[in-house]
Structure formats: C-alpha cells, structure tokens
Scaffold this active site. Sequence first.
Site, PDB file in Angstrom:
ATOM      1  N   ASN A 212     107.430  83.311  -8.393  1.00 52.60           N
ATOM      2  CA  ASN A 212     107.055  84.455  -7.560  1.00 52.60           C
ATOM      3  C   ASN A 212     108.294  85.232  -7.144  1.00 52.60           C
ATOM      4  OD1 ASN A 212     108.066  83.348  -4.956  1.00 52.60           O
ATOM      5  ND2 ASN A 212     106.561  81.770  -5.457  1.00 52.60           N
ATOM      6  N   ASP A 281     101.515  77.822  -5.646  1.00 54.37           N
ATOM      7  CA  ASP A 281     100.309  77.069  -5.311  1.00 54.37           C
ATOM      8  C   ASP A 281      99.803  76.243  -6.495  1.00 54.37           C
ATOM      9  OD1 ASP A 281     100.096  77.893  -2.657  1.00 54.37           O
ATOM     10  OD2 ASP A 281      99.282  79.834  -3.272  1.00 54.37           O
ATOM     11  N   LYS A 291     108.654  73.997 -27.081  1.00 49.80           N
ATOM     12  CA  LYS A 291     108.237  75.372 -26.830  1.00 49.80           C
ATOM     13  C   LYS A 291     106.919  75.677 -27.572  1.00 49.80           C
ATOM     14  CE  LYS A 291     109.679  80.099 -27.383  1.00 49.80           C
ATOM     15  NZ  LYS A 291     110.523  80.995 -28.137  1.00 49.80           N
ATOM     16  N   ASP A 311     100.190  70.684  -0.814  1.00 52.82           N
ATOM     17  CA  ASP A 311     100.731  71.529   0.243  1.00 52.82           C
ATOM     18  C   ASP A 311     101.818  70.756   0.997  1.00 52.82           C
ATOM     19  OD1 ASP A 311      99.869  74.212   1.682  1.00 52.82           O
ATOM     20  OD2 ASP A 311     100.584  72.796   3.174  1.00 52.82           O
ATOM     21  N   ILE A 312     103.048  71.217   0.869  1.00 51.07           N
ATOM     22  CA  ILE A 312     104.164  70.456   1.453  1.00 51.07           C
ATOM     23  C   ILE A 312     104.089  70.494   2.973  1.00 51.07           C
ATOM     24  CG2 ILE A 312     106.670  70.177   1.552  1.00 51.07           C
ATOM     25  CD1 ILE A 312     106.796  71.781  -1.090  1.00 51.07           C
ATOM     26  N   PHE A 328     105.484  79.572   7.217  1.00 53.60           N
ATOM     27  CA  PHE A 328     105.576  81.014   7.021  1.00 53.60           C
ATOM     28  C   PHE A 328     104.349  81.444   6.228  1.00 53.60           C
ATOM     29  CE2 PHE A 328     109.736  83.136   7.941  1.00 53.60           C
ATOM     30  CZ  PHE A 328     110.236  82.128   8.737  1.00 53.60           C
ATOM     31  N   LYS A 342      95.492  79.761   9.167  1.00 48.87           N
ATOM     32  CA  LYS A 342      96.397  78.910   8.388  1.00 48.87           C
ATOM     33  C   LYS A 342      97.141  77.935   9.291  1.00 48.87           C
ATOM     34  CE  LYS A 342      97.770  80.972   4.655  1.00 48.87           C
ATOM     35  NZ  LYS A 342      98.461  81.908   3.771  1.00 48.87           N
ATOM     36  N   LYS A 346      96.686  74.004   8.543  1.00 54.72           N
ATOM     37  CA  LYS A 346      97.833  73.204   8.086  1.00 54.72           C
ATOM     38  C   LYS A 346      98.440  72.389   9.229  1.00 54.72           C
ATOM     39  CE  LYS A 346      98.964  76.239   4.238  1.00 54.72           C
ATOM     40  NZ  LYS A 346      99.941  76.381   3.152  1.00 54.72           N
TER      41      LYS A 346
HETATM   42  O1  C5P Z   1      98.972  78.905   1.995  1.00 52.00           O
HETATM   43  P1  C5P Z   1     100.230  79.672   1.913  1.00 52.00           P
HETATM   44  O2  C5P Z   1     100.984  79.472   0.609  1.00 52.00           O
HETATM   45  O3  C5P Z   1     100.140  81.120   2.287  1.00 52.00           O
HETATM   46  O4  C5P Z   1     101.122  79.021   3.076  1.00 52.00           O
HETATM   47  C1  C5P Z   1     102.419  79.384   3.278  1.00 52.00           C
HETATM   48  C2  C5P Z   1     103.138  78.276   3.983  1.00 52.00           C
HETATM   49  O5  C5P Z   1     102.839  77.031   3.386  1.00 52.00           O
HETATM   50  C3  C5P Z   1     104.643  78.410   3.867  1.00 52.00           C
HETATM   51  O6  C5P Z   1     105.229  77.851   5.013  1.00 52.00           O
HETATM   52  C4  C5P Z   1     104.957  77.597   2.616  1.00 52.00           C
HETATM   53  O7  C5P Z   1     106.291  77.159   2.616  1.00 52.00           O
HETATM   54  C5  C5P Z   1     103.969  76.479   2.742  1.00 52.00           C
HETATM   55  N1  C5P Z   1     103.508  75.894   1.480  1.00 52.00           N
HETATM   56  C6  C5P Z   1     103.833  74.591   1.185  1.00 52.00           C
HETATM   57  N2  C5P Z   1     103.402  73.997   0.038  1.00 52.00           N
HETATM   58  C7  C5P Z   1     102.600  74.663  -0.825  1.00 52.00           C
HETATM   59  C8  C5P Z   1     102.257  76.007  -0.540  1.00 52.00           C
HETATM   60  C9  C5P Z   1     102.733  76.594   0.613  1.00 52.00           C
HETATM   61  O8  C5P Z   1     104.537  73.965   1.966  1.00 52.00           O
HETATM   62  N3  C5P Z   1     102.198  74.062  -1.937  1.00 52.00           N
END
Ligand code: C5P
Length: 407
Positions: A212, A281, A291, A311-312, A328, A342, A346
């Site tokens: 991204n 994501d 390749k 989701d970290i 963020f 959110k 989260k």
């Molecule tokens: O759901 P979204 O991607 O908008 O959420 C953004 C927040 O979640 C950010 O703080 C990003 O660092 C975190 N995030 C994460 N792991 C993921 C996707 C997003 O920690 N796989």
Amino acid sequence: MDTDNHALRILLGISGGIAAYKAPALVRHLLVRNAEVVPVLTPNAVRFVSPTALQAVAGQRPRTDLWDDDAEAAMGHIELARWADAVVIAPATANLMARLAAGMADDLLTTLCLATTAPIFVAPAMNARMWEHAATQRNLHRLRADGVTVLGPADGEQACGEFGPGRMLEPEEIADAVIARLATPRSLAGVRVLVTAGPTREFLDPVRFISNRSSGRQGFAFAQAAHHAGAEVTLVSGPVHLSTPAGVDRVDVVSAQQMKDAVIGRAAESDIFVSVAAVADYRPHQFHEQKLKKSQQPSDEFRMALKENEDIVGSIADVVPRPFVVGFAAETENALDYARQKRERKRLDAIVVNDVSDPEIGFDSVDNAVTLIHAGGEVALGKMAKRAIAQRLVSEIATLYAARADG
Ligand code: C5P
C-alpha cells in the site's frame, strides 16, 4: 534553564569539515524555530563556510577568534558561554571531538565548551573510516559520559565518495532534535514505547507483492517525538525509504506475519504500543517459490486467492501484561464513526484517525490532520506537519497513559 523571557539562545559551533557548508541552512532552521543564534567558527571552518554568509543569515556577528579584541569588548567569551542556553556543534569533526573529549581549550569554540554549563550537542561529520576508528569511538564514549548529546551521524553517501556512517544529519533534523530536547517536557521519561510504521509487503512469488501507499513518515515521526520525550523506543518498520531517528532502536520486517512476530515478542516488555503501520489486510493464499509465468494462467483473467492476515493490534489486547494500546485508522468516508467502532472492536485504549480522501494529507504526504479518540473524549488536531502531529500525539498519549498508570 530559565528561557521564559527570551528566545532560546544557541551558540552554533562550526568545525572544519565539508558539511560546514550546511551551517547557514542550520542557522535558518534554528531561527524559524524562534532561536537566537551566534555562530562560532574554528579557524579551519572558515575555509569551508563564509562568516559573511553566516552573519547575513544569523543577524549576529560570527565569532572566529579568542583574540578578537572588538568581539571580546562587545561580549567576552565567558559572558558568551553564560549567555548560551545550548551549544550545538555542527559539523563536529573527528579533531573537534578529540579536543572536546580531552578537555582542551585551544581555540574559542573549545574554550566556550569548557566555560559553559549549558547542554552541549554535537552532530559528527567525517569519513566513515575516521568515524569507525577506535580513537573516535573512544572519544564518542567519553563525550557521552560527560553528558554531551550526540546527534547522528547518518549512514549514506559522503563527500569523499565513500558510503557508510559519518554523514552529518540534515540541518532540519538537527534543529528539530535540539529544539525538541530543550523545549519538550520529558513526558515519557523511562517509558518503553513500541511503534510500528510503514506498509507491509505480501509476496505472491519472489518478485511480486501486494502493498500500500504508506510512506512510514507518521510512524517514524512518532518514534522520534516519543524518544525526545524521554521514552525508550523500539520501531518495527516495514519497507520504507527513511533513516532511523537518532536514539531509536529499529527492527526491519517485510510481511505482516513478520511484523506480528516482531511485535508479539516485544509487547509484554512495552508500556505503550502504537500501531501506526498500514498492515496489509490480506496476503496471497499461496506463495509460489518460482516466478509465476503468464502461460500458467489459463485465460486473460488472473485470479488470486487471498487469505486474511491476523490483526496485530487486536491481538495485543490479550498480551499479559497488556501495554497501553493505540491504533491508527486511515478512512476515506465516515472517518470518525468508523474509527469509534474500530476502537471498540479492536479493544484499543485510543485510536488516531485520519481522512485519507484528502490528497493534501495522510498517505505519502508531509502534512496530516487527525483526531485522537479515547474512552474519555476526542481531540482534533488540524492540518500540520506530521512531525508536529507526532509531538502533539506524544503529549496527549503520555497524559492518557499516566492517568491509566495512576488509576
Ligand atoms: O482495520 P484497519 O486496518 O483500518 O485498522 C488499522 C489499525 O489496525 C492500525 O493501527 C494498524 O496498524 C492495525 N492493523 C494491525 N494488523 C492488521 C491490520 C491493521 O495491527 N492486520
């Protein structure tokens, strides 16, 4: 330091290296940050930068000589040493560092350094071999032990044509670091802060990936501001083109899975976790070792199966002991509503939201405008440089963290 009634007074020491040509720019950056600057040049520095140029920019007569009767009559060197709120030496050559470490006072600049009680900053600049030399490293150690703050050096291309450590930090970075250290209350002193920044890359095969537009700037600025506020900062970064802020510990990762491993392994030892990274994501369901060939696809339509990344930031809520967690969110519509949801989903202590539909802010730009949402309220920070946003966020988050730690 009592600077309530006057601008910050900075003695800008300039020693004789090629990076001295950047001194007038540094003067400008200090002036726009409301400092008053008196340049002090070593005899060798005069060969690299003109006192006339410095005088024009600083609006103060540069000092070059301990034996200049006129200058001494206007303000003697002991008076000058007392006048300063800080001494900033940029560039600091290997020779200057050696003289300073040895406590010599064989020219005006080193005499001022011995005579002042103000904090001293040095921004080294020299050939990489000279920087790595045992004698220079010994002097560096000595200077740090004496309380001198060392800014940089950066890694990169050098005037001598070599690559490596020894490049002076850019004037703007030096000015920011000095002003931040002198002016910022150390609101995160001793607090361990873990920050993620940048994008992640999710490889499909050895050459192709999904990613991204994140530049990493906001996360890096946050790491730097947290360090300036006294925090011990670890920055877990995806692939970006940014140099590591001075004093910050950096861990490089590529994929979301690597970022998660790096974060989970460190979260329990962190007091605050700030997830600025734009984590992908999804990743390709399957990684192809070789390749992919066009001919492997049956038609002109290419279909790729994706798998959701974990989701970290969400998973940090389960870490024991749980750090204070700030996420963020980059949104293109209904930014505040989505971010509030959110934050709950989260299980975040706070979330910082920005509207990335405005091309002037957010992804890949210098400026940003955000709202910080927490359990007790919301703070809107209007459009300003990401560095300034970072400083404001650090101070808001420090307040929230302190309230939680007390409660
Ligand atoms: O759901 P979204 O991607 O908008 O959420 C953004 C927040 O979640 C950010 O703080 C990003 O660092 C975190 N995030 C994460 N792991 C993921 C996707 C997003 O920690 N796989």
